[in-house]
Design an enzyme around this catalytic site. Structure first.
Site, short mmCIF file in Angstrom:
data_model
loop_
_atom_site.label_atom_id
_atom_site.label_comp_id
_atom_site.label_asym_id
_atom_site.label_seq_id
_atom_site.Cartn_x
_atom_site.Cartn_y
_atom_site.Cartn_z
N ASN A 121 2.54 3.27 -8.87
CA ASN A 121 2.92 3.45 -8.04
C ASN A 121 4.61 3.11 -7.54
OD1 ASN A 121 2.03 1.05 -7.15
ND2 ASN A 121 1.65 2.17 -4.62
N THR A 126 -9.48 -0.61 -6.90
CA THR A 126 -10.82 -1.12 -6.53
C THR A 126 -11.56 -1.28 -7.93
OG1 THR A 126 -10.12 -1.90 -4.58
CG2 THR A 126 -12.84 -1.90 -4.87
N GLU A 135 -0.25 -13.61 -4.06
CA GLU A 135 0.58 -13.15 -4.25
C GLU A 135 1.78 -13.54 -3.10
OE1 GLU A 135 0.70 -9.41 -5.75
OE2 GLU A 135 -0.03 -9.79 -7.79
N GLU A 179 -5.22 -7.41 -7.05
CA GLU A 179 -4.00 -6.84 -5.56
C GLU A 179 -4.98 -5.14 -5.94
OE1 GLU A 179 -3.10 -8.76 -3.45
OE2 GLU A 179 -2.76 -9.60 -4.51
N GLY A 193 -3.90 -2.51 -8.40
CA GLY A 193 -4.25 -1.61 -9.40
C GLY A 193 -5.99 -1.06 -8.24
N CYS A 246 -0.04 0.86 -1.01
CA CYS A 246 -1.24 0.06 -1.04
C CYS A 246 -1.03 -0.43 0.58
CB CYS A 246 -1.68 -1.14 -1.75
SG CYS A 246 -0.51 -1.88 -1.89
#
Ligand code: NDP
Length: 491
Positions: free
Chosen positions: A156, A234, A468, A254, A232, A288
């Site tokens: 994305n 879940t 992160e 993440e 990416g 996201c």
């Protein structure tokens, strides 16, 4: 005239190469439906070659000074800036996103990621502790590169997210085996060339293209990758954890989000509306962090809906290369079908479709076969509906109302996800109370997607494990050794 698809090759040990078995994945431009790329389909043998190259490069790269690594990373950032137009075009072609968005958000942020970590390592502070009982001692903490790390990223925000991992990994002195999504691989490939020209030694950054279950799995399962940084879905994150955790690899995950946008009774809608619309539909809702569940205080619902629908009606869906397009195409027709199925499930569950869904769109002939979709608003779905509970990852928002602000928090927290939340209110005390009650790794108050790269970034619940950004990323990509020196009490 249709042009031949460009070949995207692996980058291993400083050279571009095809797969041993000569296999390629065909990828089309999602906006036009025309063949776009042939992507090398790597697997275990390409990953093994990348590991060998990385092993050779690991010790010398770890031994370079922070200032030398910083200089290389800064040159990479400059190289990204210099290639802005070409990178933005590649990103737009691969994903269908508006070229203007790639130019203003994706690529500048990739350069910023490199610049941020290039300079962060110059200002690192250490930890030390003076011990007085049972004996006098001085403890200090050494931070060392981990060695070979795997960085796996989604389609994305391709270069933005790839560089968000690679930059801190390299800055901390690691060597990388990366895998971008095979849906959007081009800018990762261009980055390899930029990095090479910037003086990054061969083998320090290796990219193996291919499918998640093949190249991705080979990276995660290889005994020599000591840490995996993954962004990416879940379900993919869970699959990766089952492979990496028993091998005691460090893991940063993440994952997906289903983020609430809470509009309190006192929200300033005039100020908020452009950001609420942007947070719902930026990148066709394929971020996201998008605010895909709007929760509005009952007293403001009618006013909100009138303003929101007016703003959304003004969004232009169209050719990603045209500067007036606010939304481009989704990443593929398959993905659009998934998005539309979730919209339908909301309608089946009783939501009212206020706008969008399957509505046909008038498009120019160049993009007539593209994976486009109108911004879609679903009003009043039940909380248990799949359209509320599942990540749709498309240009779709649900709107629900609440009576008490405590109910808003309950609805907001009522999914398996916990990535981000946004609160619109003029009451700062309420904002503080709500922020601390929300299950979210990031809470924005009266803003959205305002990012300071020093802050921890990540999700709670099924949105991920670890953080992160800033020192969190540099900590993730280093191993610690505490050194304890007995000093004695007397001079
Ligand atoms: P996926 O989980 O499908 O894929 C992400 C990456 O993992 C791709 O490169 C993919 O390869 C690879 N992969 C797939 N299976 C495996 C496996 N078994 N082992 C190793 N690697 C594997 O996500 P999408 O690309 O569809 O991206 C969308 C998702 O990403 C959404 O859920 C979104 O919320 C999430 N996301 C989360 C962010 C965050 O920061 N929390 C930010 C951005 C997106 P391949 O493409 O070949 O399948």
């Amino acid at each position: 005239m249709q042009t031949a698809p460009s070949k995207v090759q692996h980058f291993i040990g400083g050279s571009f190469c095809a797969s041993e078995n000569g296999a390629w994945i065909e990828r089309e431009n999602p906006a036009t439906g025309e063949p776009l790329r042939l992507v090398a389909r790597g697997g275990a043998s390409e990953v093994q070659r990348a590991i060998c190259a990385a092993e050779k490069a690991a010790t010398p790269w770890a031994a370079t000074s922070a200032s030398e690594r910083s200089r290389v990373l800064l040159r990479i950032a400059d190289g990204i800036d210099a290639a802005l137009e070409a990178l933005a075009l590649a990103e737009s072609e691969d994903t269908g996103k508006p070229l203007s968005l790639a130019r203003s958000l994706d690529i500048p942020r990739a350069a910023a990621n490199f610049r941020f970590f290039a300079t962060a390592i110059l200002h690192e502070t250490g930890e030390s502790y003076r011990t007085e009982t049972p004996q006098h001692a001085l403890n200090y903490v050494l931070r060392k590169p981990i060695g070979i790390v795997g960085c796996i990223s989604p389609w994305n925000l391709p270069l933005y997210l790839f560089s968000w991992k690679i930059a801190p990994a390299l800055a901390a002195g690691n060597v990388v085996i990366g895998k971008p999504s095979e849906l959007a691989p081009m800018t990762a490939s261009m980055l390899c060339e930029i990095a090479s020209r910037a003086g990054l030694p061969a083998g320090v950054l290796n990219v193996v293209h291919g499918l998640g279950g093949e190249a991705g799995h080979a990276i995660v399962s290889h005994s020599q990758t000591k840490a995996i940084s993954f962004t990416g879905g879940t379900a993919t994150g869970a699959a990766i954890a089952t492979v990496a955790a028993p091998a005691f690899k460090k893991l940063s995950l993440e994952l997906g989000g289903k983020n609430p946008t809470i509009i309190c009774a006192d929200a300033d809608l005039t100020v908020a509306m452009p950001e609420i619309v942007r947070s719902a539909f930026l990148n066709q809702g394929q971020i996201c962090l998008c605010g895909s569940r709007i929760l509005v205080h009952q007293s403001r619902l009618a006013e909100f809906m009138a303003q929101f629908t007016a703003h959304v009606s003004g969004l232009r869906v169209g050719d990603p290369l045209e500067s007036e397009s606010d939304l481009g195409s989704l990443v593929s027709n398959e993905h659009r079908a998934k998005v539309q199925a979730l919209v339908q499930s909301g309608i089946d569950d009783g939501a009212k479709i206020v706008m969008g869904g399957n509505a046909p769109i008038r498009l120019s002939s160049r993009v007539a076969r593209g994976a486009f979709m109108h911004p879609t608003i679903l009003l009043a779905p039940p909380q248990e509906s799949r359209c509320v509970q599942e990540e749709i990852f498309g240009p779709v928002v649900t709107v629900q109302s609440f009576d008490r602000h405590a109910d808003a928090v309950r609805l907001a927290n009522g999914t398996r996800y916990g990535l981000a939340a946004t609160i619109w209110t003029r009451d700062l005390s309420r904002a503080h109370r709500m922020a601390s009650a929300l299950d979210a790794g990031i809470v924005w108050v009266n803003c959205w997607l305002l990012r300071d790269l020093r802050t921890p970034f990540g999700g709670t619940k099924d949105s991920g494990v670890g953080r992160e950004g800033g020192t969190e990323a540099l900590r993730f990509f280093t191993e610690q050794t505490n050194v304890c020196i007995a000093t004695g009490a007397q001079l």
